[in-house]
Enzyme design. Structure first.
Site, PDB file in Angstrom:
ATOM      1  N   LYS A 175     -52.434  20.554  17.737  1.00 15.36           N
ATOM      2  CA  LYS A 175     -52.261  21.547  18.804  1.00 15.36           C
ATOM      3  C   LYS A 175     -50.820  22.026  18.733  1.00 15.36           C
ATOM      4  O   LYS A 175     -49.911  21.419  19.297  1.00 15.36           O
ATOM      5  CB  LYS A 175     -52.557  20.897  20.152  1.00 15.36           C
ATOM      6  CG  LYS A 175     -53.055  21.832  21.231  1.00 15.36           C
ATOM      7  CD  LYS A 175     -52.156  22.987  21.576  1.00 15.36           C
ATOM      8  CE  LYS A 175     -51.058  22.624  22.531  1.00 15.36           C
ATOM      9  NZ  LYS A 175     -50.114  23.761  22.760  1.00 15.36           N
ATOM     10  N   GLY A 227     -42.126  16.752  22.171  1.00 16.43           N
ATOM     11  CA  GLY A 227     -41.889  17.786  23.169  1.00 16.43           C
ATOM     12  C   GLY A 227     -40.979  17.266  24.259  1.00 16.43           C
ATOM     13  O   GLY A 227     -40.193  16.338  24.029  1.00 16.43           O
ATOM     14  N   SER A 228     -41.114  17.831  25.428  1.00 16.78           N
ATOM     15  CA  SER A 228     -40.190  17.503  26.512  1.00 16.78           C
ATOM     16  C   SER A 228     -40.482  16.123  27.103  1.00 16.78           C
ATOM     17  O   SER A 228     -41.624  15.652  27.071  1.00 16.78           O
ATOM     18  CB  SER A 228     -40.290  18.564  27.605  1.00 16.78           C
ATOM     19  OG  SER A 228     -41.613  18.599  28.093  1.00 16.78           O
ATOM     20  N   THR A 229     -39.471  15.524  27.670  1.00 18.42           N
ATOM     21  CA  THR A 229     -39.626  14.215  28.314  1.00 18.42           C
ATOM     22  C   THR A 229     -40.593  14.310  29.496  1.00 18.42           C
ATOM     23  O   THR A 229     -41.422  13.419  29.711  1.00 18.42           O
ATOM     24  CB  THR A 229     -38.246  13.699  28.754  1.00 18.42           C
ATOM     25  OG1 THR A 229     -37.489  13.442  27.563  1.00 18.42           O
ATOM     26  CG2 THR A 229     -38.343  12.415  29.564  1.00 18.42           C
ATOM     27  N   GLU A 230     -40.514  15.433  30.216  1.00 19.25           N
ATOM     28  CA  GLU A 230     -41.388  15.616  31.386  1.00 19.25           C
ATOM     29  C   GLU A 230     -42.873  15.536  30.983  1.00 19.25           C
ATOM     30  O   GLU A 230     -43.655  14.793  31.582  1.00 19.25           O
ATOM     31  CB  GLU A 230     -41.062  17.004  31.931  1.00 19.25           C
ATOM     32  CG  GLU A 230     -41.611  17.330  33.253  1.00 19.25           C
ATOM     33  CD  GLU A 230     -41.357  18.825  33.539  1.00 19.25           C
ATOM     34  OE1 GLU A 230     -40.602  19.502  32.793  1.00 19.25           O
ATOM     35  OE2 GLU A 230     -41.963  19.300  34.514  1.00 19.25           O
ATOM     36  N   GLY A 232     -43.977  14.333  28.158  1.00 18.64           N
ATOM     37  CA  GLY A 232     -44.175  13.020  27.543  1.00 18.64           C
ATOM     38  C   GLY A 232     -44.565  11.960  28.566  1.00 18.64           C
ATOM     39  O   GLY A 232     -45.418  11.114  28.313  1.00 18.64           O
ATOM     40  N   GLU A 249     -42.062  11.601  20.881  1.00 21.01           N
ATOM     41  CA  GLU A 249     -40.720  12.015  20.430  1.00 21.01           C
ATOM     42  C   GLU A 249     -40.239  13.036  21.439  1.00 21.01           C
ATOM     43  O   GLU A 249     -40.735  14.169  21.460  1.00 21.01           O
ATOM     44  CB  GLU A 249     -40.793  12.656  19.043  1.00 21.01           C
ATOM     45  CG  GLU A 249     -41.373  11.773  17.976  1.00 21.01           C
ATOM     46  CD  GLU A 249     -40.445  10.659  17.551  1.00 21.01           C
ATOM     47  OE1 GLU A 249     -39.250  10.716  17.861  1.00 21.01           O
ATOM     48  OE2 GLU A 249     -40.931   9.714  16.913  1.00 21.01           O
ATOM     49  N   CYS A 283     -33.745  18.656  19.084  1.00 27.27           N
ATOM     50  CA  CYS A 283     -33.750  17.527  20.022  1.00 27.27           C
ATOM     51  C   CYS A 283     -32.513  16.648  19.837  1.00 27.27           C
ATOM     52  O   CYS A 283     -32.035  16.035  20.777  1.00 27.27           O
ATOM     53  CB  CYS A 283     -35.027  16.721  19.855  1.00 27.27           C
ATOM     54  SG  CYS A 283     -35.354  16.368  18.143  1.00 27.27           S
ATOM     55  N   GLU A 383     -30.902  18.203  29.391  1.00 25.31           N
ATOM     56  CA  GLU A 383     -31.104  18.828  28.084  1.00 25.31           C
ATOM     57  C   GLU A 383     -31.237  20.340  28.275  1.00 25.31           C
ATOM     58  O   GLU A 383     -32.108  20.808  29.009  1.00 25.31           O
ATOM     59  CB  GLU A 383     -32.382  18.275  27.430  1.00 25.31           C
ATOM     60  CG  GLU A 383     -32.562  18.795  26.027  1.00 25.31           C
ATOM     61  CD  GLU A 383     -33.841  18.293  25.372  1.00 25.31           C
ATOM     62  OE1 GLU A 383     -34.897  18.304  26.033  1.00 25.31           O
ATOM     63  OE2 GLU A 383     -33.778  17.895  24.199  1.00 25.31           O
TER      64      GLU A 383
HETATM   65  P1  NAD Z   1     -43.176  20.962  25.844  1.00 29.15           P
HETATM   66  O1  NAD Z   1     -43.229  19.549  26.261  1.00 29.15           O
HETATM   67  O2  NAD Z   1     -43.184  22.001  26.890  1.00 29.15           O
HETATM   68  O3  NAD Z   1     -44.408  21.306  24.895  1.00 29.15           O
HETATM   69  C1  NAD Z   1     -44.668  20.608  23.702  1.00 29.15           C
HETATM   70  C2  NAD Z   1     -46.131  20.750  23.362  1.00 29.15           C
HETATM   71  O4  NAD Z   1     -46.924  20.101  24.360  1.00 29.15           O
HETATM   72  C3  NAD Z   1     -46.656  22.178  23.285  1.00 29.15           C
HETATM   73  O5  NAD Z   1     -47.626  22.240  22.258  1.00 29.15           O
HETATM   74  C4  NAD Z   1     -47.309  22.364  24.653  1.00 29.15           C
HETATM   75  O6  NAD Z   1     -48.326  23.344  24.690  1.00 29.15           O
HETATM   76  C5  NAD Z   1     -47.894  20.992  24.892  1.00 29.15           C
HETATM   77  N1  NAD Z   1     -48.059  20.629  26.300  1.00 29.15           N
HETATM   78  C6  NAD Z   1     -47.397  21.104  27.381  1.00 29.15           C
HETATM   79  N2  NAD Z   1     -47.823  20.481  28.506  1.00 29.15           N
HETATM   80  C7  NAD Z   1     -48.767  19.588  28.116  1.00 29.15           C
HETATM   81  C8  NAD Z   1     -49.566  18.609  28.804  1.00 29.15           C
HETATM   82  N3  NAD Z   1     -49.468  18.438  30.118  1.00 29.15           N
HETATM   83  N4  NAD Z   1     -50.409  17.847  28.081  1.00 29.15           N
HETATM   84  C9  NAD Z   1     -50.498  17.981  26.736  1.00 29.15           C
HETATM   85  N5  NAD Z   1     -49.793  18.897  26.034  1.00 29.15           N
HETATM   86  C10 NAD Z   1     -48.922  19.675  26.709  1.00 29.15           C
HETATM   87  O7  NAD Z   1     -41.906  21.046  24.905  1.00 29.15           O
HETATM   88  P2  NAD Z   1     -41.302  22.340  24.201  1.00 29.15           P
HETATM   89  O8  NAD Z   1     -40.614  23.127  25.258  1.00 29.15           O
HETATM   90  O9  NAD Z   1     -42.328  23.017  23.341  1.00 29.15           O
HETATM   91  O10 NAD Z   1     -40.257  21.686  23.179  1.00 29.15           O
HETATM   92  C11 NAD Z   1     -38.969  21.379  23.502  1.00 29.15           C
HETATM   93  C12 NAD Z   1     -38.818  19.896  23.769  1.00 29.15           C
HETATM   94  O11 NAD Z   1     -39.224  19.142  22.631  1.00 29.15           O
HETATM   95  C13 NAD Z   1     -37.396  19.488  24.014  1.00 29.15           C
HETATM   96  O12 NAD Z   1     -37.318  18.626  25.118  1.00 29.15           O
HETATM   97  C14 NAD Z   1     -36.989  18.738  22.750  1.00 29.15           C
HETATM   98  O13 NAD Z   1     -35.973  17.818  22.912  1.00 29.15           O
HETATM   99  C15 NAD Z   1     -38.279  18.114  22.354  1.00 29.15           C
HETATM  100  N6  NAD Z   1     -38.265  17.781  20.913  1.00 29.15           N
HETATM  101  C16 NAD Z   1     -38.126  16.469  20.542  1.00 29.15           C
HETATM  102  C17 NAD Z   1     -38.087  16.120  19.188  1.00 29.15           C
HETATM  103  C18 NAD Z   1     -37.921  14.688  18.750  1.00 29.15           C
HETATM  104  O14 NAD Z   1     -38.121  14.395  17.575  1.00 29.15           O
HETATM  105  N7  NAD Z   1     -37.584  13.773  19.628  1.00 29.15           N
HETATM  106  C19 NAD Z   1     -38.176  17.118  18.220  1.00 29.15           C
HETATM  107  C20 NAD Z   1     -38.303  18.438  18.637  1.00 29.15           C
HETATM  108  C21 NAD Z   1     -38.360  18.754  19.994  1.00 29.15           C
END
Ligand code: NAD
Length: 480
Positions: A175, A227-230, A232, A249, A283, A383
């Site tokens: 996804k 993705g985001s910590t929130e 996650g 991650e 990140c 962040e």
């Molecule tokens: P995001 O959490 O908004 O979205 C990430 C993914 O999750 C997208 O595909 C989104 O559609 C999906 N998503 C959103 N809400 C969801 C839910 N409730 N359930 C399941 N899936 C859901 O993050 P973003 O804004 O796309 O990315 C930026 C974030 O990613 C930053 O916080 C960054 O630090 C983090 N990041 C971390 C790493 C790492 O290796 N630690 C690498 C890259 C990015």
């Protein structure tokens, strides 16, 4: 023709026909229309992956054949490297230098690295202290894995997950982020071309609701999320409830610690790269620059000078050093943090505005440097995920580890020092998954990657990703 998503080896529209648009962030122009998957599409993709997981041509594929398959995917990515790099730049915004020198080569290396593991996934025989039995164990794949990726490095992060998931014999539903679905769709197409059996790799496109449906699905054995910590935290709660496996991650707020003995001129480029690579949408981006108070103003002025001379532009324009942010929403987020930084008393050295003129139509933001930041300010704690660097003066070098650790995050850190003892003492004291010493943020398929604290759970890359996509099975045999 709108793009289609991949379910059970077939390219398909969404049930109900819903679509959404994906934009070139440098111009705001629509570049493609993509299916907006429904929960029924997620069900279909998971069902296909479940069938494929136990189908003989996947479950019984010989290790040497699996190795060749992954190597073939790598070869196909390499053959289409230029096209994939252009696609990534158009959909994500990153300068072509990044997509062609980092994103695509790193994706290729992941497939090659994990191709090598296919023939080396051995278990153990263990001398148990029970008479008359033989004990052995081996690693088994988990089943259907949901791979949910963010928009900052769509192809590369998809490869971090897909290559170890496939080499260990799992099937997947990917996804990609709704802002940047195109390179993942193309990667899936190359997997089909390489000969991955139908249903082993599926892609569903759409927003958070599609990710949620995947996370909740009872037939998904594991979620690997970047993705985001929130988000996650929500995924951890849901997978925890149903005891599915999970790797997370998440975000970061990496400190860059400039020791009193560091040569500021020599470390400037590494810090600029660490802070502004992909416009700070990294990140592990270096964001909190701890500099000895006697030299903090000099550092801020010098890094501000380099940042202010960087060439902003379309990622496909030759000479572009900084591309746009990924979306209008991200520009607003970055600008909000910059206003807060000023309001809380940080000193703006350079930047601080959306880029105008010819760039006004895209999502460009001026690289921004703040000086006189202190640990309690919002820009030092949250962040931002944009081109905003905060220089934080320190008086007592003995407090550096404690101050660097005074954050919810623990993804990465960097230390700049000419004294190997100082650098290693700090590296040992810092709570982060990765610490670089005198380096920009390097990654390698062989080196485990992931965060401590609110930066995540588990590791990708290296042998640790093999563990993350498998479970140990013990087999006891009576010798009677
Ligand atoms: P995001 O959490 O908004 O979205 C990430 C993914 O999750 C997208 O595909 C989104 O559609 C999906 N998503 C959103 N809400 C969801 C839910 N409730 N359930 C399941 N899936 C859901 O993050 P973003 O804004 O796309 O990315 C930026 C974030 O990613 C930053 O916080 C960054 O630090 C983090 N990041 C971390 C790493 C790492 O290796 N630690 C690498 C890259 C990015």
């Amino acid at each position: 023709m709108p793009a289609k998503m991949l379910i059970d080896g077939k390219w398909t529209t969404a049930r109900g026909g819903g679509t959404f648009e994906t934009f070139d962030p440098a111009t705001g122009a629509v570049i493609d229309t993509v299916p907006d998957a429904t929960p029924a599409d997620v069900d279909a993709a998971v069902a296909a992956a479940k069938r494929a997981f136990s189908s003989p041509d996947w479950a019984q594929m010989l290790p040497a054949a699996r190795a060749r398959l992954l190597w073939k995917i790598a070869d196909l990515i390499e053959e289409h490297a230029e096209e994939l790099a252009q696609l990534e730049t158009r959909d994500q915004g990153q300068p072509f230098g990044i997509s062609s020198q980092i994103s695509v080569p790193n994706a290729i290396e992941h497939f090659r690295y994990y191709a090598g593991w296919a023939t080396k996934l051995h278990g153990l025989t263990v001398p148990v202290s029970i008479p008359g039995v033989d004990y052995r164990n081996h690693r088994e794949p988990l089943g259907v894995c949901g791979l949910i990726t963010p928009w900052n490095f769509p192809l590369m992060i998809a490869a971090w997950k897909l290559a170890p998931a496939l080499v260990t014999g799992n099937s997947v539903v990917m996804k990609p982020a709704e802002q940047t679905p195109l390179s993942t769709l193309r990667l899936a197409e190359l997997c089909c071309e390489a000969g991955v059996p139908d249903g082993v790799v599926n892609v569903v496109t759409g927003g958070p609701a599609v990710g949620e449906a995947l996370v909740r699905h009872p037939d998904v054995a594991k979620i690997s999320f970047t993705g985001s910590t929130e988000v996650g935290r929500e995924i951890a709660a849901e997978t925890g409830r149903r005891l599915a496996r999970v790797s997370l991650e998440l975000g970061g707020k990496a400190p860059s610690i400039v020791a009193p003995d560091a040569d500021i001129d020599a470390i400037l480029q590494g810090n600029v790269m660490g802070g502004l690579l992909n416009c700070g949408q990294v990140c592990a981006a270096y964001t909190r620059f701890y500099v000895d108070h006697k030299r903090a103003a000099e550092f801020a002025e010098k890094i501000g000078d380099v940042a202010s001379h960087m060439q902003l532009g379309h990622g496909l324009e030759p000479g572009t050093q900084l591309g746009p942010l990924v979306s209008e929403e991200q520009v607003e987020r970055v600008d909000r943090y910059v206003r807060i930084g000023t309001a809380e008393g940080a000193h703006l050295v350079t930047g601080g505005e959306r880029a105008g003129g010819e760039l006004a139509g895209g999502y460009f933001y001026q690289p921004t440097v703040f000086a006189d930041v202190d640990d309690s300010m919002t820009i030092a704690r949250e962040e931002i995920f944009g081109p905003v660097l905060s220089v934080i003066p320190y008086e007592d070098a003995d407090e550096l580890a404690e101050r660097a650790n005074d954050t919810d995050y623990g993804l990465a850190a960097v230390i700049w020092s000419r004294d190997i003892g100082t650098a290693n003492r700090l590296a040992n004291a810092i709570k982060a998954g990765t610490v670089w010493i005198n380096l920009p943020p390097f990654l390698d398929a062989a080196a485990p990657w992931g965060g401590m604290k609110a930066s995540g759970v588990g590791r990708e890359m290296g042998w640790e990703a093999i563990l993350a996509y498998t479970e140990t099975k013990s087999v006891w045999t009576s010798l009677a």
